[in-house]
Design an enzyme around this catalytic site. Structure first.
Site, PDB file in Angstrom:
ATOM      1  N   ASP A   1      -7.823 -13.236   0.613  1.00  0.00           N
ATOM      2  CA  ASP A   1      -8.819 -12.445   1.351  1.00  0.00           C
ATOM      3  C   ASP A   1      -9.613 -11.522   0.431  1.00  0.00           C
ATOM      4  O   ASP A   1      -9.134 -11.106  -0.618  1.00  0.00           O
ATOM      5  CB  ASP A   1      -8.121 -11.607   2.439  1.00  0.00           C
ATOM      6  CG  ASP A   1      -7.070 -10.677   1.854  1.00  0.00           C
ATOM      7  OD1 ASP A   1      -6.333 -11.118   0.937  1.00  0.00           O
ATOM      8  OD2 ASP A   1      -6.980  -9.517   2.286  1.00  0.00           O
ATOM      9  N   GLU A   2     -10.816 -11.212   0.900  1.00  0.00           N
ATOM     10  CA  GLU A   2     -11.629 -10.117   0.353  1.00  0.00           C
ATOM     11  C   GLU A   2     -11.731 -10.135  -1.173  1.00  0.00           C
ATOM     12  O   GLU A   2     -11.686  -9.085  -1.816  1.00  0.00           O
ATOM     13  CB  GLU A   2     -11.056  -8.764   0.807  1.00  0.00           C
ATOM     14  CG  GLU A   2     -11.063  -8.608   2.311  1.00  0.00           C
ATOM     15  CD  GLU A   2     -10.456  -7.304   2.789  1.00  0.00           C
ATOM     16  OE1 GLU A   2     -10.984  -6.749   3.766  1.00  0.00           O
ATOM     17  OE2 GLU A   2      -9.458  -6.838   2.217  1.00  0.00           O
TER      18      GLU A   2
ATOM     19  N   TRP B   1      -1.135  -2.950   8.299  1.00  0.00           N
ATOM     20  CA  TRP B   1      -1.524  -2.535   6.942  1.00  0.00           C
ATOM     21  C   TRP B   1      -1.177  -1.065   6.805  1.00  0.00           C
ATOM     22  O   TRP B   1      -1.241  -0.310   7.796  1.00  0.00           O
ATOM     23  CB  TRP B   1      -3.019  -2.762   6.734  1.00  0.00           C
ATOM     24  CG  TRP B   1      -3.406  -4.193   6.912  1.00  0.00           C
ATOM     25  CD1 TRP B   1      -3.980  -4.757   8.006  1.00  0.00           C
ATOM     26  CD2 TRP B   1      -3.196  -5.256   5.986  1.00  0.00           C
ATOM     27  NE1 TRP B   1      -4.158  -6.109   7.813  1.00  0.00           N
ATOM     28  CE2 TRP B   1      -3.677  -6.445   6.578  1.00  0.00           C
ATOM     29  CE3 TRP B   1      -2.645  -5.343   4.703  1.00  0.00           C
ATOM     30  CZ2 TRP B   1      -3.636  -7.687   5.949  1.00  0.00           C
ATOM     31  CZ3 TRP B   1      -2.617  -6.575   4.071  1.00  0.00           C
ATOM     32  CH2 TRP B   1      -3.104  -7.730   4.690  1.00  0.00           C
TER      33      TRP B   1
ATOM     34  N   GLU C   1      -2.345   1.400   4.381  1.00  0.00           N
ATOM     35  CA  GLU C   1      -3.098   2.370   3.588  1.00  0.00           C
ATOM     36  C   GLU C   1      -2.881   3.789   4.129  1.00  0.00           C
ATOM     37  O   GLU C   1      -2.709   4.735   3.369  1.00  0.00           O
ATOM     38  CB  GLU C   1      -4.610   2.080   3.639  1.00  0.00           C
ATOM     39  CG  GLU C   1      -5.051   0.875   2.863  1.00  0.00           C
ATOM     40  CD  GLU C   1      -5.231  -0.323   3.767  1.00  0.00           C
ATOM     41  OE1 GLU C   1      -4.409  -0.512   4.693  1.00  0.00           O
ATOM     42  OE2 GLU C   1      -6.182  -1.092   3.536  1.00  0.00           O
TER      43      GLU C   1
ATOM     44  N   ASP D   1      -0.431  -6.027  -3.870  1.00  0.00           N
ATOM     45  CA  ASP D   1      -1.815  -5.606  -3.629  1.00  0.00           C
ATOM     46  C   ASP D   1      -2.243  -4.710  -4.779  1.00  0.00           C
ATOM     47  O   ASP D   1      -1.503  -4.569  -5.771  1.00  0.00           O
ATOM     48  CB  ASP D   1      -1.952  -4.901  -2.264  1.00  0.00           C
ATOM     49  CG  ASP D   1      -3.287  -5.213  -1.601  1.00  0.00           C
ATOM     50  OD1 ASP D   1      -4.319  -4.908  -2.231  1.00  0.00           O
ATOM     51  OD2 ASP D   1      -3.321  -5.761  -0.489  1.00  0.00           O
TER      52      ASP D   1
ATOM     53  N   ARG E   1       0.851  -1.203   0.000  1.00  0.00           N
ATOM     54  CA  ARG E   1       0.000   0.000   0.000  1.00  0.00           C
ATOM     55  C   ARG E   1       0.877   1.240   0.000  1.00  0.00           C
ATOM     56  O   ARG E   1       0.643   2.197  -0.712  1.00  0.00           O
ATOM     57  CB  ARG E   1      -0.900   0.004   1.217  1.00  0.00           C
ATOM     58  CG  ARG E   1      -2.248  -0.621   1.022  1.00  0.00           C
ATOM     59  CD  ARG E   1      -2.238  -1.966   0.322  1.00  0.00           C
ATOM     60  NE  ARG E   1      -3.570  -2.503   0.205  1.00  0.00           N
ATOM     61  CZ  ARG E   1      -4.209  -3.117   1.197  1.00  0.00           C
ATOM     62  NH1 ARG E   1      -3.609  -3.331   2.365  1.00  0.00           N
ATOM     63  NH2 ARG E   1      -5.430  -3.547   1.030  1.00  0.00           N
TER      64      ARG E   1
ATOM     65  N   HIS F   1      -7.267  -8.500  -4.539  1.00  0.00           N
ATOM     66  CA  HIS F   1      -6.160  -7.582  -4.222  1.00  0.00           C
ATOM     67  C   HIS F   1      -5.067  -7.626  -5.294  1.00  0.00           C
ATOM     68  O   HIS F   1      -3.885  -7.448  -4.976  1.00  0.00           O
ATOM     69  CB  HIS F   1      -5.556  -7.933  -2.848  1.00  0.00           C
ATOM     70  CG  HIS F   1      -6.440  -7.533  -1.690  1.00  0.00           C
ATOM     71  ND1 HIS F   1      -6.513  -6.247  -1.214  1.00  0.00           N
ATOM     72  CD2 HIS F   1      -7.281  -8.261  -0.933  1.00  0.00           C
ATOM     73  CE1 HIS F   1      -7.376  -6.197  -0.200  1.00  0.00           C
ATOM     74  NE2 HIS F   1      -7.862  -7.408  -0.012  1.00  0.00           N
TER      75      HIS F   1
ATOM     76  N   ASP G   1      -2.977  -1.573  12.448  1.00  0.00           N
ATOM     77  CA  ASP G   1      -3.264  -0.415  11.584  1.00  0.00           C
ATOM     78  C   ASP G   1      -4.464   0.359  12.127  1.00  0.00           C
ATOM     79  O   ASP G   1      -4.726   1.475  11.694  1.00  0.00           O
ATOM     80  CB  ASP G   1      -3.537  -0.853  10.133  1.00  0.00           C
ATOM     81  CG  ASP G   1      -4.709  -1.815  10.000  1.00  0.00           C
ATOM     82  OD1 ASP G   1      -4.888  -2.666  10.903  1.00  0.00           O
ATOM     83  OD2 ASP G   1      -5.456  -1.709   9.011  1.00  0.00           O
TER      84      ASP G   1
ATOM     85  N   TRP H   1      -7.900 -13.981  10.538  1.00  0.00           N
ATOM     86  CA  TRP H   1      -7.893 -12.525  10.761  1.00  0.00           C
ATOM     87  C   TRP H   1      -9.273 -11.980  11.101  1.00  0.00           C
ATOM     88  O   TRP H   1      -9.390 -11.005  11.838  1.00  0.00           O
ATOM     89  CB  TRP H   1      -7.296 -11.800   9.540  1.00  0.00           C
ATOM     90  CG  TRP H   1      -8.161 -11.738   8.319  1.00  0.00           C
ATOM     91  CD1 TRP H   1      -8.325 -12.721   7.394  1.00  0.00           C
ATOM     92  CD2 TRP H   1      -8.960 -10.632   7.876  1.00  0.00           C
ATOM     93  NE1 TRP H   1      -9.179 -12.300   6.404  1.00  0.00           N
ATOM     94  CE2 TRP H   1      -9.585 -11.028   6.668  1.00  0.00           C
ATOM     95  CE3 TRP H   1      -9.208  -9.353   8.377  1.00  0.00           C
ATOM     96  CZ2 TRP H   1     -10.449 -10.175   5.968  1.00  0.00           C
ATOM     97  CZ3 TRP H   1     -10.063  -8.499   7.681  1.00  0.00           C
ATOM     98  CH2 TRP H   1     -10.675  -8.916   6.491  1.00  0.00           C
TER      99      TRP H   1
HETATM  100  C1  ACM Z   1      -7.057  -8.656   5.610  1.00  0.00           C
HETATM  101  O1  ACM Z   1      -6.978  -7.860   6.561  1.00  0.00           O
HETATM  102  N1  ACM Z   1      -7.741  -8.308   4.530  1.00  0.00           N
HETATM  103  C2  ACM Z   1      -6.425  -9.955   5.655  1.00  0.00           C
END
Ligand code: ACM
Length: 636
Positions: free
Chosen positions: A353-354, A491, A493, A202, A173, A276, A447, A420
């Site tokens: 993830d996501e 993280w 960001e 990412d 990020r 991602h 984060d 997570w």
């Molecule tokens: C995550 O925090 N998306 C693994």
């Protein structure tokens, strides 16, 4: 002269008295067993170290030669023959079953110091503990004169509760240079972390050179520099330069891996797929299921997901690799071959993830795949992808690890899971006899904001130090043998620079360190926080940034029965006084002290609060608009 000598004699007696009255030991993470004695060891100006001459001892001795000598000015020499060395480092060759590969026994007497361990790693941790026994000034990056470099007489037996003690650093990020990653490693090993998880890819950047796939780093590693609230930035315009970012070459990675190894740290690489993956898709649009992906740009913090319906998100641009495209598996084979060669650690983290599914739902290729493979849902499509990826990773001699979404649609046979979204996924995986690493948002997402959003850089959620300290990697009812350990995740960001990365990591990294190293029964918040305060002084000396957010008040806004705003201030730690003003001036300890809920004067616009410990301000001056509190009260 005699009088002077007598005076010096009295002074040194007083010093001894002062030293013995020193507060209790402040070792983080808390060791398994400590037996304190009486008296102190005084570091001489010539320190003779007796140690095994072993390549793995380089950094063990390095700490003594650099960190100890730099601040104390003592001359440190190595000798294997000196009859009475000052510091003796002894390798037991696995003779001491109690302490395992990373444990140590440290003995400080009034005359000398001995550290015994089965392996160099144990000696390394013993030396880290030893540094914490000397006054905080030992951490100074410059020479400190006129100090008595004493350590209390003590016997310590210590070894870790878990073998996996990690910190995740998101270098995608925001890119952090090789030198900054080394600095992060230097910081983490002070607290006996042994695993650095690098989130290398990412939507915002692909950070690893892959030979034969040059666009990943020519195109995928660069975006437009923006500051503000990440996720809300205006999309880049064609004339804005995409010159923000960077990547690691193979030589960089080899250097980092070696640097980490010398400090007994493994590096876990993460290649986050199939979601991602916008940086990879922009570099090679043929990896996408979606026509028009060649028009995409590496994300610069603009909105690309709609989270309003919960998980998985609705993608506004398709940031996924296409599970129905054979080119994707060829691509991943190339990537994993090089990742496996570069990173000696036994696991490769593949993300998972996501992953949004809305573009897959529209794809004819995905529909055909579902029909061919008998897949009934988009989760099963992802599971198909993960199982094929697992085979690729295993073909490179590595173990497969992913975020807990890889459980959905069926877990790949030998997959390890990083839990997570709370500990639920970890419990489920452990019950299925899969290995688990715990890193739940609830305790380990560093984060998240550490105090009120009015003062912290804004991000999705909050996690205060006392909550982090409650992290327990083994949930009730789970066989501990499946829980490899835990880690905190940073993280980035909203982390634009290294000083802020440190600010986010410490002191919550101290709390997580204790959760993954110390015996559960030895954890105690009050004792821990006392130690944290003493480590604030050490971190200052070491010039490592940390957050003092723990001293900030917790604001709660409610409405009284007659509709007036009522403000309650709580404290995360005991022993603080909160002083406040409603008249826009800056409160200090001569202002009203908070004793109970406040109703602001009729036209007041601002509540300012500061916390004190005795006569010392310890918290930050917080300016809280009354309008903000009214909004919060209305939401209740
Ligand atoms: C995550 O925090 N998306 C693994």
């Amino acid at each position: 002269m005699k009088k002077l000598l007598a005076f010096i004699g009295i002074l040194s007696c007083l010093t001894v008295i002062a030293q013995t009255a020193r507060p209790t030991l402040a070792i983080i993470p808390e060791p398994v067993a400590i037996t304190t004695g009486s008296g102190t060891f005084l570091l001489p100006s010539n320190v003779v170290v007796n140690a095994p001459m072993h390549t793995a001892m380089k950094e063990v001795i390095g700490i003594l030669q650099q960190r100890l000598a730099r601040s104390t000015g003592s001359h440190i020499s190595l000798s294997n023959t000196a009859a009475n060395p000052t510091i003796r480092l002894v390798l037991n060759n696995n003779a001491d079953k109690q302490i395992g590969d990373e444990g140590y026994k440290l003995s400080v007497t009034t005359k000398d110091i001995t550290i015994r361990a089965n392996q160099p790693a144990g000696l390394y941790y013993g030396v880290q503990t030893l540094m914490q026994l000397f006054p905080k000034e030992v951490e100074s990056t410059t020479l400190v004169s006129n100090m008595q470099w004493t350590a209390p007489v003590v016997e310590i037996t210590d070894y870790p509760r878990f073998g996996w003690r990690g910190l995740m650093f998101d270098v995608s990020r925001h890119f952090f240079t090789k030198q900054q990653v080394k600095q992060y490693i230097d910081d983490m090993v002070r607290y006996k972390y042994n695993l650095l998880h690098l989130h290398l890819t990412d939507d915002e950047g692909w950070r690893l050179e892959i030979k034969g796939l040059p666009r990943l780093t020519e195109v995928g590693a660069w975006n437009v520099k923006k500051v503000g609230y990440f996720g809300t930035f205006t999309p880049p315009t064609p004339d804005e330069p995409k010159d923000f970012g960077g990547f690691y070459t193979h030589d960089d990675i080899r250097e980092l891996v070696q640097y980490a190894k010398e400090r007994f740290v493994n590096i876990l690489p993460e290649i986050d797929v199939p979601g991602h993956s916008l940086a990879a898709v922009v570099s090679y649009p043929e990896l996408s299921c979606t026509p028009g992906a060649d028009q995409y740009r590496v994300r610069s913090g603009e909105e690309i997901m709609d989270w309003s319906h919960g998980a998985p998100p609705i993608a506004l641009v398709d940031n996924t690799l296409c599970p129905a495209n054979e080119k994707v598996y060829d691509f991943l084979d190339k990537v994993m071959t090089q990742v496996a060669e570069l990173f000696p650690f036994e696991y490769i983290h593949v993300g998972g993830d996501e992953c949004p599914k809305n573009y897959w739902e529209k794809s004819d290729a995905i529909k055909a795949l579902m029909q061919k493979e008998g897949l009934k849902s988009m989760e099963e499509v992802q599971s198909y992808f993960e199982k094929r990826l697992e085979k690729i990773v295993e073909s490179k001699g590595k173990k497969f690890l992913g975020w807990d979404e890889i459980l959905e649609g069926g877990l790949a046979p030998s997959a390890a899971v990083m839990s997570w979204r709370g500990v639920k996924g970890g419990i489920e995986a452990a019950k299925m006899k899969h290995e688990v690493v715990m890193s739940p948002t609830t305790y380990a997402y560093i984060d998240y904001m550490q105090a009120d959003p009015i003062i912290e850089p804004r991000i999705y959620s909050s996690l205060r130090l006392n909550k982090s300290y409650e992290f327990e990697p083994v949930p009730d009812g789970v066989d501990p043998k499946y829980i490899k350990g835990g880690q905190a995740n940073l993280w980035t960001e909203q982390v634009y620079n290294m000083r802020h990365a440190e600010y986010m990591t410490w002191p919550r990294g101290l709390a997580i360190a204790e959760s993954v190293w110390s015996p559960k029964a030895k954890k105690n918040w009050d004792h821990f926080f006392g130690k944290v305060e003493s480590h604030f002084g050490r971190l200052d000396m070491a010039e490592i940034k940390y957050a003092r957010a723990v001293y900030d008040p917790i604001f709660t806004a409610t409405k009284t029965a007659d509709g007036q705003l009522q403000i309650t201030l709580d404290k995360e730690v005991n022993g603080l006084d909160l002083y406040y003003s409603f008249d826009n001036s800056f409160p200090d300890n001569y202002y009203p002290k908070y004793t109970g809920p406040l109703v602001p004067p009729k036209d007041a616009v601002m509540l300012k609060v500061i916390s004190y410990k005795g006569k010392q301000p310890v918290g930050r001056m917080i300016a809280m608009p009354i309008a903000e509190l009214k909004t919060r009260a209305a939401k209740k």
